[in-house]
Design an enzyme around this catalytic site. Structure first.
Site, short mmCIF file in Angstrom:
data_model
loop_
_atom_site.label_atom_id
_atom_site.label_comp_id
_atom_site.label_asym_id
_atom_site.label_seq_id
_atom_site.Cartn_x
_atom_site.Cartn_y
_atom_site.Cartn_z
N GLY A 216 0.82 -1.20 0.00
CA GLY A 216 0.00 0.00 0.00
C GLY A 216 0.86 1.26 0.00
O GLY A 216 1.92 1.32 -0.63
N SER A 217 0.40 2.25 0.74
CA SER A 217 1.00 3.58 0.63
C SER A 217 2.39 3.73 1.22
O SER A 217 3.02 4.78 1.01
CB SER A 217 0.06 4.60 1.27
OG SER A 217 -1.14 4.70 0.54
N VAL A 218 2.91 2.74 1.94
CA VAL A 218 4.30 2.88 2.39
C VAL A 218 5.24 2.91 1.18
O VAL A 218 6.35 3.44 1.24
CB VAL A 218 4.73 1.78 3.38
CG1 VAL A 218 3.90 1.83 4.65
CG2 VAL A 218 4.68 0.40 2.75
N LYS A 220 4.87 4.71 -1.29
CA LYS A 220 4.97 6.10 -1.74
C LYS A 220 6.27 6.76 -1.29
O LYS A 220 6.70 7.75 -1.91
CB LYS A 220 3.76 6.90 -1.25
CG LYS A 220 2.45 6.46 -1.89
CD LYS A 220 1.24 7.13 -1.25
CE LYS A 220 -0.05 6.61 -1.85
NZ LYS A 220 -1.25 7.12 -1.17
#
Length: 482
Positions: A216-218, A220
């Site tokens: 997921g967003s980690v 990013k």
């Protein structure tokens, strides 16, 4: 000699030849295989006739052998078994060994080359042979805080010393009692193994290292690193942040978490996009950067698909296949085929914390002979330099904003600046999301980097995983004197 006698003589000669070949084959070619066969009772009796070395954490034996009155002279015990099971593994009559019990078996069994002098001395002195001890890098306070935080969920925590790569904590849940797999009662061992087999999630799997998951967003953080490393972006660079992003070449639209809007102007600074974890902004940013830059940065952080030896063997992490710009957009927010182990996630945070230098993770601090003489000491090694110190500083600024102002508020530590990034990864329709948090503290002088993974936590990384990370980091900092 008549023909019948000649045939008998030749037959006997052939049989003797085959016998000699077979004996040599067994003794030479298959010797190692037979010696390592867990069903070889002679080998088992020999192994259990000498004291196996201990596994030690903060001066305490978390795996040790004690004398018995049995045919097998020593019994393996794990005083805090469930707390350290993911690391120690077990040493079993029926199921061989796992985790560190397997990875450093030669030391514990006394057969390691570094113990050769000791073995020779044992022969001449008549002293009972014994294995060496392995002192781990784990911090007891970190391990206990990690296990407490994971109670009741399926997940993992990994904590690293950013400056050395030493593993300060490695927890995985659900857990189990390795002593029950290491008893001398085969029936009891089988019964306990059957209990573990019947559980929906196998407690014997070390989720910190042996499996990988959509981050997921980690992820990013890695896309941000790729952007900043071009020199064309800074934390204040304004990037597109639409409410909906139509993926190139498709009619598929990508939205932000919960259908929210990142900005009324449909654009925002890079630091603000990371702070609130804007999906559309990072999907478009990844597309603009291109696959090569995103993939190269991920691989520089260690996501090359290859595992590590720490000395336990770990699963690999990778970006996976990216067959189109649409796939690149989805991959840039840590979805699609992107997979990461919790150890790898901690390595990302660790590299940022260490001014852009990623140290090789390791679990063994010292190897000691049976007389407690240190025969090997860990020597930290650099693994890679994914980003420059300047870019690491910019990432730290952005990750501090995540905790101070954004989705990572629950990881705050009173009086200490914390840098971090949350992640909420979709798994499948009608399946609860995975929840992540990576971070480090203190942000201005990092001493611990951490990754927290909760499988199918059902919430967000900010409300499920971030509080666990905060508790783990705080436990370490307080234990080290603040």
């Amino acid at each position: 000699m008549n023909a019948p006698l000649r045939r008998v003589a030749i037959s006997v000669l052939v049989l003797f030849t085959l016998l000699i070949v077979n004996v040599n084959y067994i003794q030479v070619v298959r010797s190692d295989e037979l010696r390592e066969d867990s069903g070889n009772t002679r080998v088992l009796t020999e192994e259990y006739s000498r004291e196996r070395g201990s596994i030690v954490v903060d001066g305490t034996e978390v795996a040790l052998s004690v004398p018995t009155q049995d045919t097998l002279k020593y019994l393996r015990q794990y005083p805090q078994g469930p707390v350290y099971a993911a690391v120690t593994g077990y040493y079993s009559l029926l199921y061989n060994s796992a985790q560190m019990e397997r990875a450093v078996n030669d030391v514990l069994a006394g057969s390691d080359a570094r113990l050769f002098t000791r073995r020779i001395a044992d022969l001449f002195t008549g002293r009972d042979p014994a294995g060496g001890d392995v002192v781990l890098t784990l911090d007891a306070g970190v391990q206990e805080a990690a296990m407490a935080g994971l109670e009741g969920v399926t997940g993992a925590v990994v904590a690293l010393d950013p400056s050395t790569g030493a593993v300060l904590g490695m927890a995985s849940t659900p857990t189990y009692d390795p002593a029950q797999l290491s008893s001398h009662d085969p029936d009891a061992i089988r019964a306990y193994a059957a209990e573990l087999d019947a559980q929906e999630q196998d407690p014997r799997l070390n989720r910190a290292t042996q499996d990988n998951y959509p981050p997921g967003s980690v992820f990013k953080v890695i896309v941000s690193a790729a952007a900043l490393s071009t020199g064309e972006y800074t934390p204040d660079t304004v990037i597109p942040a639409p409410d909906l992003l139509t993926l190139p070449g498709t009619s598929t639209t990508l939205e932000n978490f919960g259908g929210s809007s990142c900005s009324s102007s449909q654009e925002q600074s890079l630091i603000d996009a990371l702070t609130i974890s804007c999906n559309t902004a990072f999907a478009q940013l990844g597309i603009d950067l291109g696959e090569d830059r995103v993939r190269e940065m991920a691989e520089a952080f260690g996501m090359d698909g290859e595992g590590l030896e720490i000395p336990m063997t770990t699963a690999g992490s990778s970006v996976g296949d990216i067959e189109s710009e649409a796939a690149l957009g989805q991959s840039s927010i840590g979805q699609r085929d992107v997979r990461m182990t919790p150890l790898q996630a901690a390595m990302v945070a660790s590299a940022v914390a260490n001014d852009g230098t990623l140290m090789t993770p390791y679990l063994v601090d010292q190897v000691r002979a049976p007389d407690l003489t240190v025969i090997d000491q860990a020597d930290p090694e650099e693994l890679s330099e994914p980003v420059t110190p300047e870019v690491a500083g910019q990432l730290t600024e952005m990750m501090e904003s995540v905790v101070a102002n954004g989705s990572g508020r629950a990881a705050r530590i009173p009086g200490t600046a914390v840098a971090g990034k949350t992640g909420t990864a979709q798994v499948a329709e009608d399946v609860p999301d995975h929840n992540w948090f990576i971070g480090f503290a203190p942000a201005d002088d990092p001493r611990i980097a951490v990754a927290v993974f909760v499988a199918n936590g059902g919430g967000t990384g900010g409300d499920v995983s971030a509080p666990i990370a905060g508790d783990v980091m705080q436990a370490y900092l307080e234990g080290q004197g603040g």
